[in-house]
Write an enzyme that holds these catalytic residues in place. Structure first.
Site, PDB file in Angstrom:
ATOM      1  N   LYS A  50       0.847  -1.202   0.000  1.00  0.00           N
ATOM      2  CA  LYS A  50       0.000   0.000   0.000  1.00  0.00           C
ATOM      3  C   LYS A  50       0.878   1.247   0.000  1.00  0.00           C
ATOM      4  O   LYS A  50       0.618   2.202  -0.728  1.00  0.00           O
ATOM      5  CB  LYS A  50      -0.904   0.009   1.248  1.00  0.00           C
ATOM      6  CG  LYS A  50      -2.026  -1.006   1.200  1.00  0.00           C
ATOM      7  CD  LYS A  50      -2.695  -1.112   2.564  1.00  0.00           C
ATOM      8  CE  LYS A  50      -3.574  -2.355   2.629  1.00  0.00           C
ATOM      9  NZ  LYS A  50      -3.988  -2.703   3.987  1.00  0.00           N
ATOM     10  N   GLN A  94      -4.468  -1.715  10.161  1.00  0.00           N
ATOM     11  CA  GLN A  94      -4.367  -3.028   9.531  1.00  0.00           C
ATOM     12  C   GLN A  94      -4.961  -4.119  10.433  1.00  0.00           C
ATOM     13  O   GLN A  94      -4.625  -4.217  11.605  1.00  0.00           O
ATOM     14  CB  GLN A  94      -2.880  -3.330   9.230  1.00  0.00           C
ATOM     15  CG  GLN A  94      -2.643  -4.653   8.550  1.00  0.00           C
ATOM     16  CD  GLN A  94      -3.276  -4.732   7.167  1.00  0.00           C
ATOM     17  OE1 GLN A  94      -3.133  -3.825   6.355  1.00  0.00           O
ATOM     18  NE2 GLN A  94      -4.003  -5.815   6.894  1.00  0.00           N
ATOM     19  N   ASP A 117     -10.750   3.105   4.537  1.00  0.00           N
ATOM     20  CA  ASP A 117     -11.147   1.703   4.336  1.00  0.00           C
ATOM     21  C   ASP A 117     -12.671   1.604   4.219  1.00  0.00           C
ATOM     22  O   ASP A 117     -13.193   0.611   3.712  1.00  0.00           O
ATOM     23  CB  ASP A 117     -10.686   0.851   5.529  1.00  0.00           C
ATOM     24  CG  ASP A 117      -9.426   0.044   5.230  1.00  0.00           C
ATOM     25  OD1 ASP A 117      -9.193  -0.253   4.043  1.00  0.00           O
ATOM     26  OD2 ASP A 117      -8.705  -0.288   6.178  1.00  0.00           O
TER      27      ASP A 117
END
Ligand code: NAP
Length: 282
Positions: A50, A94, A117
């Site tokens: 990412k 994460q 997200d």
């Protein structure tokens, strides 16, 4: 008949190139903050990917790598500080977190306008009411683009989603409903899964069961999107029996190289969107 392979890598690359061009026209660099707790090997790889993708398109991306034994209130304080930091436009934490930490507690702290997200209840609610203000959950947003790359006319299509998680199945159901599909969501208690799949113009498999969707279940010409990531005998396979299903489907995503690259591209797309909303540029 052999299905058209939907190339997620190439579509994701096109999206990243467009973003790179748009980012170059901004006054400041959009900034994505990644919070990583512990040393889970897969998470380290995902987050470095990412970061690499963000830097390549001219964004800023810092990984806040925190010790495995961090306490809940210390982690919460770091998220609070990122929320307050005006230089940070997007925050991701994460998953999975170490077991002693409460993931829901951390996720609900992320400011909705920085929740790139799209996991938070506010953005999920905005998606449900079909608001353009929603930061749409990254994986479903990428799946929609993969489907639209082979079928732009979604109204009235029968879509069957296998899996009802909050990060894939449920937000994808809302997104496809918002695009006028007729949507069925299946899960581990569903009865007659193959019968539902046989009716589907679009099948999305997101159940985490290797090679679950069989050729005999799939209608000729259907679009098949494979979200699953499973490791079998050292090989990465999806939730669809790809080699056989491709003989009947109209279009199909491979694993790897389908949904995965699109998830990263959509995360960057959401970071760009978040920046624009926060800075009222464009
Ligand atoms: P999850 O939270 O474990 O949810 C799995 C869903 O599948 C649940 O709703 C479960 O039903 C359902 N399910 C499990 N076994 C089933 C069966 N035999 N028949 C019907 N439904 C069944 O998983 P997730 O996070 O959504 O992820 C799903 C898969 O996608 C995983 O392989 C994951 O690694 C992958 N994934 C990939 C990406 C990407 O970017 N490529 C992103 C996210 C996830 P219940 O609700 O009844 O338990």
């Amino acid at each position: 008949m052999t299905a058209q392979i939907i190339d997620g890598r190439s579509l994701a690359q096109q999206i990243r190139e467009t973003l790179k061009f748009k980012v170059s026209a901004l006054k400041k660099k959009p900034h994505l903050a990644v919070v990583l707790v512990g040393n889970d090997e897969a998470s380290l790889i995902y987050d470095r990917n990412k970061q690499k993708a963000a830097l390549e398109i001219g964004m800023k991306c810092n990984i806040h790598h925190l010790p495995e034994d961090i306490k809940q209130d210390e982690l919460n304080n770091i998220v609070d500080a990122l929320n307050k930091d005006k230089d940070v436009n997007g925050i991701i934490v994460q998953m999975p977190l170490p077991l002693h930490l409460d993931a829901k507690d951390v996720l609900k702290r992320i400011s909705p306008e920085k929740d790139v997200d799209g996991f938070g209840v506010e953005n999920l609610g905005l998606l449900l009411v079909n608001s353009s203000q929603a930061l749409v959950t990254a994986t479903p947003k990428g799946i929609l683009k993969l489907i639209q790359s082979v079928e732009p006319h979604l109204a009235g299509k029968n879509a069957v989603i296998i899996g009802r998680s909050t990060i894939v199945g449920k937000p994808l159901a809302a997104l496809l409903l918002n695009h006028d599909c007729s949507v069925t969501v299946l899960h581990s208690k569903s009865v007659g899964i193959s019968d539902f799949v046989r009716q589907a113009d679009i099948v999305v498999a997101a159940c985490g069961n290797p090679l679950f969707v069989k050729k005999e279940w799939v209608k000729s010409g259907a679009i098949v999107i494979d979200v699953g990531i499973n490791r079998c005998n050292g090989k990465l396979v999806g939730d669809v029996d790809f080699d056989n299903v491709r003989q009947v489907a109209g279009a199909i995503t491979p694993v790897p190289g389908g949904v995965g690259p699109m998830t990263v591209a959509m995360l960057l797309d959401n970071t760009f969107e978040a920046y624009i909303k926060q800075n009222k540029e464009l």
